[in-house]
Design a protein around this motif. Structure first.
Motif, PDB file in Angstrom:
ATOM      1  N   GLY A   1       0.287  75.998  28.504  1.00 47.92           N
ATOM      2  CA  GLY A   1      -0.682  75.918  29.593  1.00 47.92           C
ATOM      3  C   GLY A   1      -0.159  76.511  30.884  1.00 47.92           C
ATOM      4  O   GLY A   1       1.042  76.719  31.081  1.00 47.92           O
ATOM      5  N   THR A   2      -1.101  76.792  31.784  1.00 53.76           N
ATOM      6  CA  THR A   2      -0.794  77.331  33.108  1.00 53.76           C
ATOM      7  C   THR A   2      -0.600  76.190  34.081  1.00 53.76           C
ATOM      8  O   THR A   2      -1.405  75.254  34.136  1.00 53.76           O
ATOM      9  N   GLY A   3       0.474  76.248  34.864  1.00 54.95           N
ATOM     10  CA  GLY A   3       0.774  75.181  35.802  1.00 54.95           C
ATOM     11  C   GLY A   3       0.021  75.321  37.114  1.00 54.95           C
ATOM     12  O   GLY A   3      -0.597  76.356  37.406  1.00 54.95           O
ATOM     13  N   VAL A   4       0.073  74.265  37.915  1.00 54.96           N
ATOM     14  CA  VAL A   4      -0.488  74.237  39.266  1.00 54.96           C
ATOM     15  C   VAL A   4       0.631  73.831  40.215  1.00 54.96           C
ATOM     16  O   VAL A   4       1.258  72.789  40.036  1.00 54.96           O
ATOM     17  N   ILE A   5       0.911  74.679  41.193  1.00 55.43           N
ATOM     18  CA  ILE A   5       1.959  74.434  42.177  1.00 55.43           C
ATOM     19  C   ILE A   5       1.346  74.647  43.553  1.00 55.43           C
ATOM     20  O   ILE A   5       0.849  75.734  43.854  1.00 55.43           O
ATOM     21  N   ALA A   6       1.339  73.592  44.375  1.00 56.97           N
ATOM     22  CA  ALA A   6       0.560  73.665  45.610  1.00 56.97           C
ATOM     23  C   ALA A   6       1.255  72.954  46.757  1.00 56.97           C
ATOM     24  O   ALA A   6       1.878  71.905  46.584  1.00 56.97           O
ATOM     25  N   PHE A   7       1.113  73.550  47.939  1.00 56.37           N
ATOM     26  CA  PHE A   7       1.387  72.884  49.199  1.00 56.37           C
ATOM     27  C   PHE A   7       0.066  72.376  49.757  1.00 56.37           C
ATOM     28  O   PHE A   7      -0.892  73.158  49.892  1.00 56.37           O
ATOM     29  N   LEU A   8      -0.008  71.096  50.100  1.00 57.50           N
ATOM     30  CA  LEU A   8      -1.059  70.629  50.994  1.00 57.50           C
ATOM     31  C   LEU A   8      -0.551  70.796  52.418  1.00 57.50           C
ATOM     32  O   LEU A   8       0.614  70.505  52.716  1.00 57.50           O
ATOM     33  N   THR A   9      -1.406  71.268  53.303  1.00 56.10           N
ATOM     34  CA  THR A   9      -0.992  71.564  54.664  1.00 56.10           C
ATOM     35  C   THR A   9      -2.004  71.022  55.657  1.00 56.10           C
ATOM     36  O   THR A   9      -3.199  70.891  55.343  1.00 56.10           O
TER      37      THR A   9
ATOM     38  N   ARG B   1      14.249  83.950  30.467  1.00 55.22           N
ATOM     39  CA  ARG B   1      14.431  82.732  29.685  1.00 55.22           C
ATOM     40  C   ARG B   1      13.104  82.091  29.280  1.00 55.22           C
ATOM     41  O   ARG B   1      13.053  81.322  28.333  1.00 55.22           O
ATOM     42  N   PHE B   2      12.023  82.397  30.035  1.00 62.05           N
ATOM     43  CA  PHE B   2      10.736  81.754  29.813  1.00 62.05           C
ATOM     44  C   PHE B   2       9.713  82.788  29.365  1.00 62.05           C
ATOM     45  O   PHE B   2       9.605  83.871  29.958  1.00 62.05           O
ATOM     46  N   PHE B   3       8.946  82.444  28.338  1.00 57.24           N
ATOM     47  CA  PHE B   3       7.979  83.370  27.763  1.00 57.24           C
ATOM     48  C   PHE B   3       6.593  83.038  28.308  1.00 57.24           C
ATOM     49  O   PHE B   3       6.035  81.976  28.043  1.00 57.24           O
ATOM     50  N   HIS B   4       6.041  83.965  29.105  1.00 53.67           N
ATOM     51  CA  HIS B   4       4.691  83.844  29.665  1.00 53.67           C
ATOM     52  C   HIS B   4       4.502  82.517  30.398  1.00 53.67           C
ATOM     53  O   HIS B   4       3.507  81.816  30.206  1.00 53.67           O
ATOM     54  N   ALA B   5       5.474  82.171  31.236  1.00 55.78           N
ATOM     55  CA  ALA B   5       5.386  80.958  32.057  1.00 55.78           C
ATOM     56  C   ALA B   5       4.689  81.317  33.361  1.00 55.78           C
ATOM     57  O   ALA B   5       5.277  81.955  34.233  1.00 55.78           O
ATOM     58  N   ARG B   6       3.442  80.892  33.501  1.00 56.60           N
ATOM     59  CA  ARG B   6       2.643  81.266  34.662  1.00 56.60           C
ATOM     60  C   ARG B   6       2.159  80.021  35.385  1.00 56.60           C
ATOM     61  O   ARG B   6       1.844  79.004  34.762  1.00 56.60           O
ATOM     62  N   ASN B   7       2.096  80.125  36.702  1.00 59.57           N
ATOM     63  CA  ASN B   7       1.621  79.024  37.531  1.00 59.57           C
ATOM     64  C   ASN B   7       0.641  79.537  38.566  1.00 59.57           C
ATOM     65  O   ASN B   7       0.788  80.647  39.084  1.00 59.57           O
ATOM     66  N   ARG B   8      -0.334  78.706  38.857  1.00 54.86           N
ATOM     67  CA  ARG B   8      -1.287  78.991  39.923  1.00 54.86           C
ATOM     68  C   ARG B   8      -0.710  78.413  41.211  1.00 54.86           C
ATOM     69  O   ARG B   8      -0.618  77.196  41.373  1.00 54.86           O
ATOM     70  N   TYR B   9      -0.269  79.288  42.087  1.00 49.96           N
ATOM     71  CA  TYR B   9       0.324  78.883  43.358  1.00 49.96           C
ATOM     72  C   TYR B   9      -0.757  78.823  44.430  1.00 49.96           C
ATOM     73  O   TYR B   9      -1.534  79.776  44.589  1.00 49.96           O
ATOM     74  N   LEU B  10      -0.799  77.708  45.163  1.00 52.18           N
ATOM     75  CA  LEU B  10      -1.841  77.508  46.168  1.00 52.18           C
ATOM     76  C   LEU B  10      -1.269  76.911  47.445  1.00 52.18           C
ATOM     77  O   LEU B  10      -0.304  76.142  47.407  1.00 52.18           O
ATOM     78  N   ILE B  11      -1.908  77.245  48.557  1.00 50.96           N
ATOM     79  CA  ILE B  11      -1.708  76.561  49.833  1.00 50.96           C
ATOM     80  C   ILE B  11      -3.088  76.093  50.271  1.00 50.96           C
ATOM     81  O   ILE B  11      -4.010  76.902  50.433  1.00 50.96           O
ATOM     82  N   VAL B  12      -3.235  74.772  50.422  1.00 49.47           N
ATOM     83  CA  VAL B  12      -4.552  74.163  50.580  1.00 49.47           C
ATOM     84  C   VAL B  12      -4.574  73.289  51.832  1.00 49.47           C
ATOM     85  O   VAL B  12      -3.691  72.438  52.011  1.00 49.47           O
TER      86      VAL B  12
END
Length: 455
Positions: free
Chosen positions: A308-316, A387-398
């Motif tokens: 799965g695709t990850g979610v990585i976010a800053f709340l601001t 080292r990681f195969f197709h490791a994708r994350n949705r990066y957000l600033i919200v």
């Protein structure tokens, strides 16, 4: 460092350069991608020549004794909603070099970047640092071609070191992994090899707004750049921030124990690798790699493939007129110092379907429900492709309305200036947070450029 931060500010404002024309970037990138590539084909773990599984434990090791090992880890964290678990983890004790070479042209610092293909990259080429190499690579264990430009970073006596700090990598997948993040400036002539180009910081920030262009290793080095101090409007004093982190590390009760890879509870071992019985988290797979333009043309290796695709976010939010981001003092089993500051949200949502509701990350639902009017930055960026195969994350600033007291001791509002000061030292910000620091600076540079252009 005041002169350095002022010069970097000029570079961040420069989106045009005679060295590289962004209008022609896509053509160059696509053309070079036809010459430089990697292909990765899944193969059984037993087919990994130069690798073997130890007879008793099943741990994956390279026959040279170098590179890395995949073994099992048993984690006990009584304060966690999931108090214990087993997992595979990569153990790579050697410290690599992630280095960007800087040189000034016409009064503007430029950064030498490489268009590099990694077997785990989802789209082929990405822009990497000038040097991105493990110790095994740059000391020639792979018996391949020498790593270009590495001498600028191994012997800095004739150059100016602008940043040099050891930083961690993914604590959920690596066991105490560190890389040396370096920025070195030279005034000597530099031969620009094929696949390398000089970029201004402003150009790199523009490319950070696009999916899968700037790789993880470049993002973490960019985050470590010296940066001008902002207004002193922080909600918390720096002494209190350091005390908060030290307290979190002192009170954390995470215990880890190395165990055999073939003794993992709730993990299945099949011909093609290891996978969790829930179908979530990640797999350990084997790949056969064919490469053009790399130090070595073919090799085989284990890799981690997330589910799965990850979610990585800053709340601001603004507090007292100063932008703040909500940081999470997070424990991960592979951290060298137990706790590091992570983004507000850092997870793969698909992995929480079978876990207890208490395990669901705080603030995840707010991030997932954010409308476009609240999302200030968004891009899908991949993690380290070696080292990681197709490791994708949705990066957000919200943008958020979480109160000044976030209601949980593991969360605290910090300014970007405070994060910059922490980045001068090892093991304070995790690699996902460092990526978002680079994205935040790109966002601020774009805002400044728009104001200047329309002013």
């Amino acid at each position: 460092m005041a002169d350095v931060t002022a010069r970097f500010a000029r570079s961040a404002a420069a989106v045009e350069s005679p060295r590289t024309d962004l209008a022609g970037f896509d053509d160059w990138f696509a053309e070079y991608g036809e010459q430089i590539y990697t292909t990765a084909e899944r193969i059984p773990l037993a087919a990994l020549d130069q690798w073997y599984q130890t007879p008793v434990t099943g741990d994956l090791r390279h026959r040279s004794g170098k590179f890395f090992t995949v073994h099992g880890l048993r984690v006990h964290d009584p304060a966690n909603a999931v108090p214990w678990w087993d997992q595979p983890i990569i153990d790579q004790p050697e410290v690599g070099i992630l280095g960007i070479l800087v040189k000034e042209f016409d009064g503007i610092p430029h950064f030498l970047m490489q268009a590099k293909a990694e077997p785990g990259n989802p789209g082929g080429l990405q822009l990497s640092p000038t040097v991105q190499a493990t110790r095994s690579n740059y000391t020639g264990v792979h018996k391949g071609k020498p790593v270009p430009y590495v001498d600028y970073f191994r012997d800095t006596s004739r150059h100016r070191v602008l940043a040099d700090v050891r930083q961690s990598e993914q604590g959920a997948w690596f066991y105490r992994k560190r890389n040396r993040n370096m920025v070195v400036e030279t005034t000597t002539e530099v031969e620009v090899l094929e696949g390398f180009r000089w970029f201004t910081l402003g150009q790199l920030y523009r490319l950070l707004s696009r999916d899968d262009i700037i790789n993880m290793d470049a993002r973490t080095v960019l985050a470590c750049l010296p940066h001008a101090a902002g207004p002193d409007g922080a909600l918390h004093r720096m002494t209190d921030v350091l005390s908060w982190i030290a307290g979190a590390r002192s009170l954390a009760s995470v215990h880890t124990e190395r165990i055999a890879l073939n003794a993992l509870d709730e993990w299945r071992h099949g011909e093609m690798g290891y996978s969790h019985e829930s179908g979530g988290f990640f797999d350990v797979i084997g790949v056969s790699v064919t490469a053009a333009g790399r130090e070595v043309g073919t090799w085989r290796q284990p890799m981690i493939e997330p589910r799965g695709t990850g979610v990585i976010a800053f709340l601001t939010r603004e507090i007292g007129g100063e932008p703040h981001v909500l940081m999470h003092a997070r424990t991960e089993p592979g951290y060298a110092d137990v706790v590091e500051l992570a983004p507000t949200v850092q997870c793969v949502p698909d992995s929480y379907g079978w876990l207890p509701p208490a395990a669901r990350p705080r603030h995840l639902d707010e991030v997932l429900a954010a409308g476009p009017e609240r999302i200030r930055y968004e891009a899908v960026l991949s993690e380290e492709g070696g080292r990681f195969f197709h490791a994708r994350n949705r990066y957000l600033i919200v943008d958020s309305d979480v109160p000044e007291d976030p209601g949980h001791p593991d969360y605290r509002w910090l300014t970007m200036d405070q994060l910059t000061r922490l980045l001068r030292h090892s093991h304070y910000l995790n690699v996902q947070a460092r990526s978002l620091v680079a994205c935040w600076r790109a966002l601020r540079a774009a805002d400044s450029y728009r104001v200047t252009s329309t002013g």
